[in-house]
Design an enzyme around this catalytic site. Structure first.
Site, PDB file in Angstrom:
ATOM      1  N   ASP A  62      -9.248  -3.872  -5.772  1.00 32.95           N
ATOM      2  CA  ASP A  62      -8.690  -3.338  -4.529  1.00 32.95           C
ATOM      3  C   ASP A  62      -9.475  -2.099  -4.119  1.00 32.95           C
ATOM      4  O   ASP A  62      -9.555  -1.128  -4.864  1.00 32.95           O
ATOM      5  CB  ASP A  62      -7.219  -2.978  -4.729  1.00 32.95           C
ATOM      6  CG  ASP A  62      -6.489  -2.701  -3.422  1.00 32.95           C
ATOM      7  OD1 ASP A  62      -7.067  -2.035  -2.549  1.00 32.95           O
ATOM      8  OD2 ASP A  62      -5.328  -3.129  -3.295  1.00 32.95           O
TER       9      ASP A  62
ATOM     10  N   SER B 108       0.824  -1.198   0.000  1.00 31.45           N
ATOM     11  CA  SER B 108       0.000   0.000   0.000  1.00 31.45           C
ATOM     12  C   SER B 108       0.869   1.264   0.000  1.00 31.45           C
ATOM     13  O   SER B 108       1.649   1.476  -0.921  1.00 31.45           O
ATOM     14  CB  SER B 108      -0.953  -0.058   1.189  1.00 31.45           C
ATOM     15  OG  SER B 108      -2.053   0.773   0.998  1.00 31.45           O
TER      16      SER B 108
ATOM     17  N   HIS C 271      -7.341  -5.877  -0.516  1.00 31.99           N
ATOM     18  CA  HIS C 271      -6.239  -4.920  -0.536  1.00 31.99           C
ATOM     19  C   HIS C 271      -4.915  -5.673  -0.473  1.00 31.99           C
ATOM     20  O   HIS C 271      -4.529  -6.193   0.563  1.00 31.99           O
ATOM     21  CB  HIS C 271      -6.368  -3.973   0.656  1.00 31.99           C
ATOM     22  CG  HIS C 271      -5.394  -2.838   0.642  1.00 31.99           C
ATOM     23  ND1 HIS C 271      -4.958  -2.221  -0.512  1.00 31.99           N
ATOM     24  CD2 HIS C 271      -4.745  -2.200   1.658  1.00 31.99           C
ATOM     25  CE1 HIS C 271      -4.117  -1.252  -0.209  1.00 31.99           C
ATOM     26  NE2 HIS C 271      -3.965  -1.228   1.103  1.00 31.99           N
TER      27      HIS C 271
END
Length: 519
Positions: free
Chosen positions: A459, A237, A486
């Site tokens: 996502d 991320s 995610h």
């Protein structure tokens, strides 16, 4: 995420998406261990390249017990050992004040290839427990797994502090849904007060020296202090923004890099409209699955699921739902409980249970989830705010803030509180005391070794298009997973894990354009 950004579209999106740019909690685990003292020699070649920083690059890392650090007993039980690495607070003044960065290590179980530095995202997610995510995987057989509490965060010092834990909890459910002129003025006064507390409790010199570029510099010092000539890295991320920044700054010091749940380098870390739209899509996917069951609390028609959801949560603005805890379930906690369960389909049953309870007038399940998300040891919201304000496009025009609020509500009706007036307050970053130190841009790294970007088509937090753009910018191999979650590496998807692990070990990248079907 800090409640301080709940006062506009930006604020709302970031408040309810508390784990927004972090590796999901189901992957990050909760932390870890200590071992006997170990010393590693530094990589001396860096001294000549950076003479003013020689004393930092040539330091020795002394690993020992994690006792005394946050969650030290858990870290120790997980087999981790901890150490401190000294870095300049301000890289422009290497002889001045210093910062102390705490790292953890899970030694390789088998034949060691290198140290693998990891980052779970955030910005603002503590990283000392991150090696435990991989503890039972083949990655941990071949690599020393390294976790880091980045500068300003967790066990590292100095730390960014704006609110005390008591202050954060006190304002956790301040709704601030008054978008009248008076309400907006009050919200902006609160935001200025928050900034004043940041300055008072942290200091401008620290606030001016957190952020992605300085963390990338810290990573290079950590790499050298661990004895590796080049960096092997996994970032999830927001950790992909750290990775792409390191690659841009130190392309000749990259050995291998896996960027999972890629953030588009040319956009804000959280493009509020795109971010919120991603969670609306994730909710729609969840709802389409939920309505197949006869007892779905959203009814039987997926087209009306958002309407049914809002009918359940909007009354909480005026009257919390009953809970065993005397606090009750309030509106923002309900949104937090649902949104943070949308990061992975494993969270869907919790949403169904929570909404079913809410339909019956109770809110215990959603409050329990919100309490976990609000745990300041899991996500450090003040550092998060500091990094956003240093690196994202600031909205200082009230008309622009109002337009952003309008777009946010249109993109994600599940987050619309129904109180819009066509006006919105300026958020915290409009009043931040130091200027930005970087801005989103497409990196240019012509001689970068091959790196790997992993991106998930559905996502909710980092859109697939952003992962594609990141891979294109870095000339990276793109691995696509067809799912609604995610990130994908290390989650038991063999089609993703096996070729990525092979790349980390022997630098053979997966086939470019590899697409893995949903497991």
């Amino acid at each position: 995420m800090s409640g301080r950004r709940k006062h506009t579209a930006v604020r709302v999106g970031r408040t309810i998406g508390t784990a927004a740019l972090s590796v999901p909690a189901t992957r990050a685990g909760r932390v870890l261990t200590a071992l006997a003292l170990t010393t590693l020699a530094a990589c001396g070649a860096d001294t000549a390249a950076s003479p003013d920083l020689g004393r930092y690059y040539n330091q020795r890392v002394e690993f020992g017990s994690c006792a005394g650090y946050p969650h030290g007993a858990e870290l120790t039980a997980g087999g981790l050992e901890c150490a401190r690495v000294t870095v300049p607070l301000d890289y422009d003044e290497p002889e001045g004040a210093t910062a102390s960065i705490v790292i953890s290590r899970l030694p390789a179980h088998g034949e060691r290839v290198a140290a693998l530095l990891t980052n779970p995202g955030g910005p603002g997610s503590p990283g000392l427990a991150m090696p435990l995510m991989f503890a039972k995987s083949e990655v941990a057989q071949r690599f020393d797994m390294i976790g880091v509490d980045v500068r300003g965060l967790g066990a590292s010092t100095p730390k960014v502090v704006c609110l005390t834990p008591e202050e954060f909890q006190a304002e956790r459910n301040e709704l601030d849904v008054d978008y009248s002129a008076e309400g907006i003025a009050q919200t902006e006064r609160e935001n200025r007060d928050y900034v004043a507390k940041c300055v008072q409790r942290t200091g401008v010199d620290v606030l001016d020296n957190v952020g992605t570029r300085n963390v990338a510099r810290d990573f290079d010092i950590i790499r050298a202090a661990l004895g590796d000539e080049k960096l092997t890295y996994y970032g999830g991320s927001y950790g992909t923004r750290l990775g792409s920044t390191f690659a841009e700054m130190f392309p000749d010091r990259v050995r291998a890099m896996v960027l999972d749940g890629g953030v588009d380098p040319a956009t804000d870390m959280i493009d509020v409209v795109a971010f919120s739209a991603g969670f609306q899509r994730a909710f729609d996917t969840y709802a389409a699955d939920c309505v197949k069951a006869p007892d779905c609390p959203l009814g039987t028609d997926p087209a009306r699921a958002t309407e049914a959801f809002r009918a359940l949560v909007l009354p909480l603005i005026d009257r919390p739902a009953a809970t065993a805890d005397p606090r009750g379930l309030r509106y923002r906690d309900a949104l937090s409980g649902v949104t943070n369960s949308l990061y992975h389909p494993a969270g869907w049953p919790r949403i169904t249970k929570g909404l079913r309870e809410l339909a019956g007038g109770h809110g215990d399940t959603l409050l329990a989830i919100a309490d976990v998300i609000a745990d300041a040891s899991t996500v450090e919201r003040d550092l998060q705010m500091a990094v956003w304000c240093l690196e994202e496009k600031r909205v200082t025009d009230p008309a622009a803030a109002a337009e952003l609020d309008r777009k946010f509500r249109a993109a994600a009706p599940i987050f619309d509180d129904g109180r819009a007036t066509g006006r919105a307050p300026l958020d915290v970053c409009a009043f931040w005391p130091v200027p930005p130190n970087s801005q989103p841009h497409v990196p240019s790294v012509p001689n970068l070794p091959k790196v790997v970007v992993v991106s998930v088509t559905g996502d909710p937090a980092t859109p697939h298009q952003g992962g594609q753009n990141l891979a294109r910018a870095l000339g990276a191999t793109l691995v696509t997973y067809e799912g609604v979650q995610h990130g994908a590496f290390g989650q038991g998807v063999a089609c993703v894990d096996e070729p990525v692990l092979r790349y980390l070990v022997d630098l053979t990248p997966p086939p470019d354009g590899l697409t893995c079907p949903s497991a």
